[in-house]
Scaffold this motif. Structure first.
Motif, PDB file in Angstrom:
ATOM      1  N   SER A 113      11.500 -18.751 -11.844  1.00 46.51           N
ATOM      2  CA  SER A 113      10.090 -19.112 -12.013  1.00 46.51           C
ATOM      3  C   SER A 113       9.301 -17.878 -12.440  1.00 46.51           C
ATOM      4  N   GLN A 114       8.451 -18.059 -13.469  1.00 44.06           N
ATOM      5  CA  GLN A 114       7.555 -16.977 -13.887  1.00 44.06           C
ATOM      6  C   GLN A 114       6.329 -16.874 -12.986  1.00 44.06           C
ATOM      7  N   LEU A 115       6.028 -17.927 -12.259  1.00 47.50           N
ATOM      8  CA  LEU A 115       4.909 -17.865 -11.327  1.00 47.50           C
ATOM      9  C   LEU A 115       5.226 -16.999 -10.116  1.00 47.50           C
ATOM     10  N   ALA A 116       6.500 -16.877  -9.786  1.00 45.24           N
ATOM     11  CA  ALA A 116       6.896 -16.097  -8.610  1.00 45.24           C
ATOM     12  C   ALA A 116       6.505 -14.623  -8.745  1.00 45.24           C
ATOM     13  N   PRO A 117       6.860 -13.903  -9.833  1.00 40.95           N
ATOM     14  CA  PRO A 117       6.442 -12.497  -9.915  1.00 40.95           C
ATOM     15  C   PRO A 117       4.938 -12.323 -10.036  1.00 40.95           C
ATOM     16  N   VAL A 118       4.256 -13.275 -10.675  1.00 43.36           N
ATOM     17  CA  VAL A 118       2.798 -13.176 -10.774  1.00 43.36           C
ATOM     18  C   VAL A 118       2.167 -13.262  -9.393  1.00 43.36           C
ATOM     19  N   LYS A 119       2.627 -14.211  -8.595  1.00 40.31           N
ATOM     20  CA  LYS A 119       2.097 -14.349  -7.239  1.00 40.31           C
ATOM     21  C   LYS A 119       2.493 -13.155  -6.380  1.00 40.31           C
ATOM     22  N   GLY A 120       3.718 -12.679  -6.530  1.00 40.15           N
ATOM     23  CA  GLY A 120       4.167 -11.543  -5.725  1.00 40.15           C
ATOM     24  C   GLY A 120       3.391 -10.273  -6.033  1.00 40.15           C
ATOM     25  N   ILE A 121       3.187  -9.981  -7.327  1.00 35.53           N
ATOM     26  CA  ILE A 121       2.450  -8.769  -7.709  1.00 35.53           C
ATOM     27  C   ILE A 121       1.002  -8.852  -7.244  1.00 35.53           C
ATOM     28  N   SER A 122       0.383 -10.025  -7.363  1.00 35.44           N
ATOM     29  CA  SER A 122      -1.015 -10.167  -6.925  1.00 35.44           C
ATOM     30  C   SER A 122      -1.146  -9.943  -5.421  1.00 35.44           C
ATOM     31  N   GLN A 123      -0.185 -10.406  -4.647  1.00 40.41           N
ATOM     32  CA  GLN A 123      -0.229 -10.187  -3.208  1.00 40.41           C
ATOM     33  C   GLN A 123       0.007  -8.723  -2.851  1.00 40.41           C
ATOM     34  N   VAL A 124       0.901  -8.058  -3.581  1.00 40.83           N
ATOM     35  CA  VAL A 124       1.155  -6.637  -3.325  1.00 40.83           C
ATOM     36  C   VAL A 124      -0.087  -5.806  -3.642  1.00 40.83           C
TER      37      VAL A 124
ATOM     38  N   SER B  25      -2.641  -6.297  -0.918  1.00 40.97           N
ATOM     39  CA  SER B  25      -2.265  -5.582   0.306  1.00 40.97           C
ATOM     40  C   SER B  25      -2.560  -4.091   0.196  1.00 40.97           C
ATOM     41  N   ARG B  26      -2.305  -3.517  -0.963  1.00 34.95           N
ATOM     42  CA  ARG B  26      -2.533  -2.071  -1.117  1.00 34.95           C
ATOM     43  C   ARG B  26      -4.023  -1.750  -1.156  1.00 34.95           C
ATOM     44  N   ILE B  27      -4.824  -2.643  -1.709  1.00 31.66           N
ATOM     45  CA  ILE B  27      -6.270  -2.415  -1.690  1.00 31.66           C
ATOM     46  C   ILE B  27      -6.790  -2.463  -0.253  1.00 31.66           C
TER      47      ILE B  27
ATOM     48  N   PRO C  16     -10.382   0.998   4.126  1.00 31.45           N
ATOM     49  CA  PRO C  16     -11.118   1.652   5.225  1.00 31.45           C
ATOM     50  C   PRO C  16     -11.268   3.155   5.034  1.00 31.45           C
ATOM     51  N   GLY C  17     -10.208   3.824   4.589  1.00 33.53           N
ATOM     52  CA  GLY C  17     -10.312   5.253   4.388  1.00 33.53           C
ATOM     53  C   GLY C  17     -11.273   5.630   3.276  1.00 33.53           C
ATOM     54  N   MET C  18     -11.332   4.820   2.221  1.00 33.97           N
ATOM     55  CA  MET C  18     -12.207   5.134   1.093  1.00 33.97           C
ATOM     56  C   MET C  18     -13.662   4.791   1.379  1.00 33.97           C
ATOM     57  N   LEU C  19     -13.906   3.739   2.138  1.00 25.95           N
ATOM     58  CA  LEU C  19     -15.278   3.284   2.368  1.00 25.95           C
ATOM     59  C   LEU C  19     -15.908   3.879   3.625  1.00 25.95           C
ATOM     60  N   LEU C  20     -15.135   4.037   4.687  1.00 23.36           N
ATOM     61  CA  LEU C  20     -15.701   4.500   5.952  1.00 23.36           C
ATOM     62  C   LEU C  20     -15.706   6.012   6.091  1.00 23.36           C
ATOM     63  N   LEU C  21     -14.799   6.703   5.409  1.00 24.99           N
ATOM     64  CA  LEU C  21     -14.733   8.151   5.547  1.00 24.99           C
ATOM     65  C   LEU C  21     -16.035   8.836   5.126  1.00 24.99           C
ATOM     66  N   PRO C  22     -16.666   8.492   3.984  1.00 24.30           N
ATOM     67  CA  PRO C  22     -17.944   9.155   3.649  1.00 24.30           C
ATOM     68  C   PRO C  22     -19.029   8.916   4.695  1.00 24.30           C
ATOM     69  N   VAL C  23     -19.072   7.718   5.267  1.00 21.97           N
ATOM     70  CA  VAL C  23     -20.080   7.426   6.286  1.00 21.97           C
ATOM     71  C   VAL C  23     -19.823   8.242   7.551  1.00 21.97           C
TER      72      VAL C  23
ATOM     73  N   MET D 143      -3.438   0.801   9.113  1.00 17.75           N
ATOM     74  CA  MET D 143      -3.635  -0.123   8.011  1.00 17.75           C
ATOM     75  C   MET D 143      -2.357  -0.428   7.245  1.00 17.75           C
ATOM     76  N   VAL D 144      -1.385   0.477   7.239  1.00 12.60           N
ATOM     77  CA  VAL D 144      -0.131   0.192   6.521  1.00 12.60           C
ATOM     78  C   VAL D 144       0.586  -1.008   7.117  1.00 12.60           C
ATOM     79  N   PRO D 145       0.853  -1.041   8.438  1.00 10.66           N
ATOM     80  CA  PRO D 145       1.493  -2.265   8.975  1.00 10.66           C
ATOM     81  C   PRO D 145       0.591  -3.487   8.893  1.00 10.66           C
ATOM     82  N   THR D 146      -0.739  -3.278   9.004  1.00  6.42           N
ATOM     83  CA  THR D 146      -1.648  -4.420   8.904  1.00  6.42           C
ATOM     84  C   THR D 146      -1.622  -5.023   7.509  1.00  6.42           C
ATOM     85  N   ALA D 147      -1.655  -4.170   6.483  1.00  3.80           N
ATOM     86  CA  ALA D 147      -1.643  -4.669   5.103  1.00  3.80           C
ATOM     87  C   ALA D 147      -0.314  -5.333   4.764  1.00  3.80           C
ATOM     88  N   CYS D 148       0.771  -4.776   5.271  1.00  2.71           N
ATOM     89  CA  CYS D 148       2.079  -5.383   4.997  1.00  2.71           C
ATOM     90  C   CYS D 148       2.242  -6.724   5.698  1.00  2.71           C
ATOM     91  N   ALA D 149       1.475  -6.953   6.764  1.00  6.76           N
ATOM     92  CA  ALA D 149       1.597  -8.207   7.515  1.00  6.76           C
ATOM     93  C   ALA D 149       0.661  -9.297   7.002  1.00  6.76           C
TER      94      ALA D 149
END
Length: 223
Positions: free
Chosen positions: A114-125, A128-130, A135-142, A175-181
């Protein structure tokens, strides 16, 4: 007889007559705006927004004649024996999207692609990385905006970089285990979705399952 004050911070009143002494006030710290950190982030947010918008109007070349961070993968041409430097996505991601990923049934048996499988997988990855970095990018300056006026922070200016690195590290620790979950490692796609958008792949799955396709097909989304 007029006596000169021994304290330099005490000054006599100019002119004749009795001497009047005044004491200088200590300079009060300038008030800091509460939202100064957010205001400082605005130029960065504007640049990110403009770079995202440029991707919709300007098509980037698929290769480059010189290596760079954007085109790190070298490939030699067949006829001219010269090197072209390709985008990482084209070399490692696109080959999975064009032919599709293997999809399995509940028991792990491969029943098609299925070509939809890699599209869905990449979008989820990507999502997750965003979430992982947000938190580090937005809360650290504050946080740093609140800590920098503190007297103890003013005395250790040399350690600000280390403090910021430590704060980002603490964010990533959680956030790494949280994003992966957020999304399961084994994703699924409805067979009705494949039938609607990939009729040829659906027919292949029906053929491989003796006319009894499962309700959902599964694949590994990667990291």
């Amino acid at each position: 007889m007029t006596m000169r004050p021994s304290n330099p911070s005490v000054q006599p009143f100019p002119g004749g007559g009795p001497t009047v002494y005044t004491r200088r006030r200590a300079r009060e710290p300038e008030p800091r705006e509460a939202h100064a950190g957010i205001v400082q982030l605005l130029p960065v947010l504007v640049l990110v927004l403009l770079s995202m918008m440029s991707g919709f109007f300007i098509s980037e070349p698929v290769f480059s004649l010189t290596p760079s961070s954007k085109y790190p993968v070298a490939r030699e041409t067949v006829n001219l024996k010269t090197y072209r430097y390709l985008d990482f996505v084209i070399v490692y991601k696109l080959p999975f999207i064009i032919p599709g990923l293997d999809v399995t049934d509940e028991n792990g048996k491969i029943i098609g692609k299925s070509q939809l499988a890699p599209v869905k997988g990449i979008s989820q990855v990507v999502t997750s990385r965003i979430v992982m970095c947000a938190p580090g990018m937005l809360l650290l300056p504050v946080i740093m905006e609140r800590l920098e006026p503190k007297p103890w922070m003013q005395r250790i200016r040399w350690a600000h970089i280390g403090i910021q690195t430590a704060i980002v590290g603490m964010f990533l620790t959680f956030m790494v285990p949280t994003a992966c979950a957020i999304f399961p490692q084994r994703c699924k796609i409805s067979i009705d979705t494949i039938q609607r958008f990939e009729k040829d792949r659906y027919e292949e799955i029906v053929k491989n399952t003796d006319g009894k396709p499962p309700q959902y097909v599964y694949f590994n989304k990667g990291l």
